[in-house]
Motif scaffolding. Structure first.
Motif, PDB file in Angstrom:
ATOM      1  N   LEU A 255       0.889  -1.230  -0.146  1.00 24.26           N
ATOM      2  CA  LEU A 255       0.041  -0.088   0.000  1.00 24.26           C
ATOM      3  C   LEU A 255       0.694   1.140   0.019  1.00 24.26           C
ATOM      4  N   TRP A 256       2.135   1.213   0.372  1.00 19.84           N
ATOM      5  CA  TRP A 256       3.052   2.286   0.520  1.00 19.84           C
ATOM      6  C   TRP A 256       4.150   1.914  -0.562  1.00 19.84           C
ATOM      7  N   ASP A 257       4.639   2.984  -1.215  1.00 17.94           N
ATOM      8  CA  ASP A 257       5.859   2.793  -2.413  1.00 17.94           C
ATOM      9  C   ASP A 257       7.223   2.208  -1.841  1.00 17.94           C
ATOM     10  N   PHE A 258       7.568   2.318  -0.626  1.00 17.16           N
ATOM     11  CA  PHE A 258       8.669   1.641  -0.310  1.00 17.16           C
ATOM     12  C   PHE A 258       8.508   0.367  -0.009  1.00 17.16           C
ATOM     13  N   PHE A 259       7.606  -0.405  -0.025  1.00 22.31           N
ATOM     14  CA  PHE A 259       7.157  -1.772   0.040  1.00 22.31           C
ATOM     15  C   PHE A 259       7.657  -2.454  -1.259  1.00 22.31           C
ATOM     16  N   VAL A 260       7.612  -1.651  -2.504  1.00 28.37           N
ATOM     17  CA  VAL A 260       7.899  -2.279  -3.804  1.00 28.37           C
ATOM     18  C   VAL A 260       9.563  -2.395  -4.115  1.00 28.37           C
ATOM     19  N   GLY A 261       9.848  -3.613  -4.454  1.00 26.99           N
ATOM     20  CA  GLY A 261      11.247  -3.828  -4.943  1.00 26.99           C
ATOM     21  C   GLY A 261      11.590  -5.234  -5.165  1.00 26.99           C
ATOM     22  N   ALA A 262      12.773  -5.386  -5.922  1.00 19.78           N
ATOM     23  CA  ALA A 262      12.910  -6.879  -6.453  1.00 19.78           C
ATOM     24  C   ALA A 262      12.881  -8.000  -5.187  1.00 19.78           C
ATOM     25  N   ASP A 263      13.264  -7.678  -4.144  1.00 21.83           N
ATOM     26  CA  ASP A 263      13.261  -8.476  -3.025  1.00 21.83           C
ATOM     27  C   ASP A 263      12.138  -8.185  -1.891  1.00 21.83           C
ATOM     28  N   LYS A 264      11.086  -7.447  -2.468  1.00 24.19           N
ATOM     29  CA  LYS A 264       9.950  -6.955  -1.805  1.00 24.19           C
ATOM     30  C   LYS A 264       8.823  -7.193  -2.346  1.00 24.19           C
ATOM     31  N   ALA A 265       7.786  -6.474  -2.377  1.00 26.81           N
ATOM     32  CA  ALA A 265       6.402  -6.591  -2.831  1.00 26.81           C
ATOM     33  C   ALA A 265       6.518  -6.274  -4.433  1.00 26.81           C
ATOM     34  N   VAL A 266       5.511  -6.891  -5.118  1.00 24.41           N
ATOM     35  CA  VAL A 266       5.224  -6.673  -6.535  1.00 24.41           C
ATOM     36  C   VAL A 266       4.864  -5.579  -6.832  1.00 24.41           C
ATOM     37  N   GLY A 267       4.074  -4.791  -6.088  1.00 20.42           N
ATOM     38  CA  GLY A 267       3.633  -3.552  -6.368  1.00 20.42           C
ATOM     39  C   GLY A 267       2.199  -3.107  -5.918  1.00 20.42           C
ATOM     40  N   GLY A 268       1.578  -2.131  -6.592  1.00 15.91           N
ATOM     41  CA  GLY A 268       0.352  -1.706  -6.234  1.00 15.91           C
ATOM     42  C   GLY A 268      -0.154  -0.311  -6.668  1.00 15.91           C
ATOM     43  N   LEU A 269      -1.158   0.200  -6.131  1.00 13.02           N
ATOM     44  CA  LEU A 269      -1.440   1.506  -6.183  1.00 13.02           C
ATOM     45  C   LEU A 269      -1.211   2.120  -4.986  1.00 13.02           C
ATOM     46  N   VAL A 270       0.032   2.775  -4.790  1.00 12.13           N
ATOM     47  CA  VAL A 270       0.694   3.222  -3.380  1.00 12.13           C
ATOM     48  C   VAL A 270       0.560   4.745  -3.259  1.00 12.13           C
ATOM     49  N   LEU A 271       0.952   4.813  -1.871  1.00  9.95           N
ATOM     50  CA  LEU A 271       1.029   6.128  -1.354  1.00  9.95           C
ATOM     51  C   LEU A 271       2.564   6.437  -1.136  1.00  9.95           C
ATOM     52  N   ASP A 272       2.880   7.719  -0.944  1.00  6.89           N
ATOM     53  CA  ASP A 272       4.241   7.770  -0.520  1.00  6.89           C
ATOM     54  C   ASP A 272       4.172   9.138   0.528  1.00  6.89           C
ATOM     55  N   GLY A 273       5.330   9.150   1.435  1.00  7.83           N
ATOM     56  CA  GLY A 273       5.405  10.190   2.166  1.00  7.83           C
ATOM     57  C   GLY A 273       5.672  11.702   1.713  1.00  7.83           C
ATOM     58  N   ARG A 274       6.125  11.661   0.607  1.00 11.39           N
ATOM     59  CA  ARG A 274       6.611  12.943  -0.008  1.00 11.39           C
ATOM     60  C   ARG A 274       5.376  13.799  -0.207  1.00 11.39           C
ATOM     61  N   ASP A 275       4.161  13.101  -0.988  1.00 12.21           N
ATOM     62  CA  ASP A 275       2.954  13.794  -1.050  1.00 12.21           C
ATOM     63  C   ASP A 275       2.386  14.413   0.247  1.00 12.21           C
ATOM     64  N   GLN A 276       2.424  13.494   1.406  1.00 13.35           N
ATOM     65  CA  GLN A 276       1.974  14.233   2.780  1.00 13.35           C
ATOM     66  C   GLN A 276       2.760  15.308   3.144  1.00 13.35           C
ATOM     67  N   GLY A 277       4.179  15.265   2.887  1.00 15.41           N
ATOM     68  CA  GLY A 277       5.030  16.447   3.399  1.00 15.41           C
ATOM     69  C   GLY A 277       4.771  17.643   2.796  1.00 15.41           C
ATOM     70  N   MET A 278       4.524  17.546   1.161  1.00 17.11           N
ATOM     71  CA  MET A 278       4.361  18.603   0.157  1.00 17.11           C
ATOM     72  C   MET A 278       2.879  19.396   0.725  1.00 17.11           C
ATOM     73  N   ALA A 279       2.066  18.464   1.131  1.00 19.25           N
ATOM     74  CA  ALA A 279       0.658  19.162   1.433  1.00 19.25           C
ATOM     75  C   ALA A 279       0.705  19.752   2.839  1.00 19.25           C
ATOM     76  N   ALA A 280       1.585  19.152   3.658  1.00 22.70           N
ATOM     77  CA  ALA A 280       1.624  19.829   5.123  1.00 22.70           C
ATOM     78  C   ALA A 280       2.247  21.029   5.053  1.00 22.70           C
ATOM     79  N   ALA A 281       3.424  21.155   4.010  1.00 18.51           N
ATOM     80  CA  ALA A 281       3.855  22.342   3.919  1.00 18.51           C
ATOM     81  C   ALA A 281       3.153  23.231   3.457  1.00 18.51           C
ATOM     82  N   ASP A 282       2.512  22.958   2.482  1.00 18.46           N
ATOM     83  CA  ASP A 282       1.519  24.060   1.834  1.00 18.46           C
ATOM     84  C   ASP A 282       0.869  24.837   3.099  1.00 18.46           C
ATOM     85  N   ILE A 283       0.181  23.780   3.676  1.00 15.83           N
ATOM     86  CA  ILE A 283      -0.730  24.501   4.868  1.00 15.83           C
ATOM     87  C   ILE A 283       0.178  25.137   5.746  1.00 15.83           C
ATOM     88  N   ALA A 284       1.328  24.835   6.094  1.00 14.61           N
ATOM     89  CA  ALA A 284       2.337  25.420   7.149  1.00 14.61           C
ATOM     90  C   ALA A 284       2.366  26.701   6.790  1.00 14.61           C
TER      91      ALA A 284
END
Length: 332
Positions: A255-284
């Protein structure tokens, strides 16, 4: 080198240390992280906050480390965070994730300091009354569970049963209540979905190893960082993900981008922390520019993006449908 160029270089030398001094003199913003600095989610939103806020503002971070510390120590970490706030006297506080908000909202609500939260899975009303608390607002996090299940029907057309696997943490219990309605078994987008929250490493291993035998066609991995010793000591958090990937006999999605990789998960429609940080910075920045927190309605940063591992797709012989492949980011 001519004389004029040499003098210009010499004249510039005294200016080089000025940037660190300017940063030290900048007004402080206190970031209280529920987790820890080397957790990929935190690293993503923290980098975005620094990019948007510094050098005009000085970001000071406190790590509560609640994913690794046992629950009985969380209140003490909140007390330490509060002591940091009292000493720093920041212009604004940013709270990362539910643990920080749940443990500190009452004390911060009694101050005049503006507060911006991010990564909140629970309804903020579960923590405070927005009608009475006017100095707190922020960014909600909503993992795209139902959309992922809908897309799984296109990625693995033969899938009929899906297991969502979580640890027992604040994030997991909130998601279980808010996203799954507290139901361990339900139908989503025509698929049978089971949700299990596991506290121990031995129980976690058993679920991964038995997935095919239990007739699951895929596993969605939720949070795993709070898996504890239940007779068999768990490895470091990232190795829990890698172990799960190596031993899963059905495709493992995340469910999150850092779960995905050759020795991790297949993938998915994921969220990432960067989007959260950008949105919080805009409000700040709006608040620091003069807006009141009470005038800013909470936002949901949940765009999501398709991310997949080429190696894991090949391992399970999965071919992405054209409409997903066209917008997917492929790793490794």
């Amino acid at each position: 080198m001519d004389r004029r160029t040499a003098w210009r270089l010499l004249a510039a030398l005294p200016l080089l240390p000025a940037a660190p001094r300017a940063m030290a003199q900048a007004p402080a913003i206190l970031l209280i992280e529920s987790y820890n600095a080397d957790f990929e989610w935190d690293a993503g939103y923290r980098a975005a906050l620094r990019e948007r806020l510094e050098p005009a503002w000085r970001l000071v971070s406190f790590e509560m480390d609640t994913k690794r510390l046992p629950p009985e120590r969380h209140a003490a970490m909140a007390d330490q965070a509060w002591d940091t706030y009292l000493k720093l006297k920041p212009a604004l506080v940013i709270l990362g994730d539910d643990a920080a908000l749940s443990l500190l909202h009452a004390r911060l609500a009694a101050t005049a300091t503006p507060v911006v939260y991010l990564g909140i899975n629970n309804n903020p009303r579960a923590y405070f009354d927005p009608g009475k608390v006017r100095n707190i607002t922020g960014v909600l996090e909503r993992p795209l569970v139902k959309r992922n299940v809908a897309e799984l029907r296109k990625i693995v057309p033969a899938a009929r049963r899906v297991l969502f696997l979580f640890d027992v943490s604040i994030t997991s219990t909130v998601l279980f209540s808010e996203v799954f309605g507290g139901n361990q078994r339900q139908r989503i987008e025509g698929l049978e979905v089971d949700v299990k929250l596991l506290g121990g490493w031995r129980a976690w291993q058993a679920e991964i190893l038995a997935a095919r035998r239990n007739r699951y066609d895929a596993i969605y991995l939720g949070t795993y960082q709070a898996v504890r010793d239940d007779g068999t000591a768990p490895p470091p958090a990232m190795n829990i993900l890698r172990w799960s990937s190596a031993h899963a006999q059905v495709p493992l999605f995340g469910l999150w981008d850092f779960f995905v990789g050759a020795d991790k998960a297949v993938g998915g429609l994921v969220l990432d922390g960067r989007d959260q940080g950008m949105a919080a910075a805009d409000i700040a920045l709006r608040i620091l520019g003069g807006a009141t927190p009470g005038s800013i309605y909470p936002v949901t940063a949940q765009r999501g993006r398709f991310v997949f591992s080429r190696a894991q797709l090949a391992r399970y012989r999965i071919t992405l449908p054209p409409e997903i492949a066209a917008q997917a980011r492929l790793l490794d």
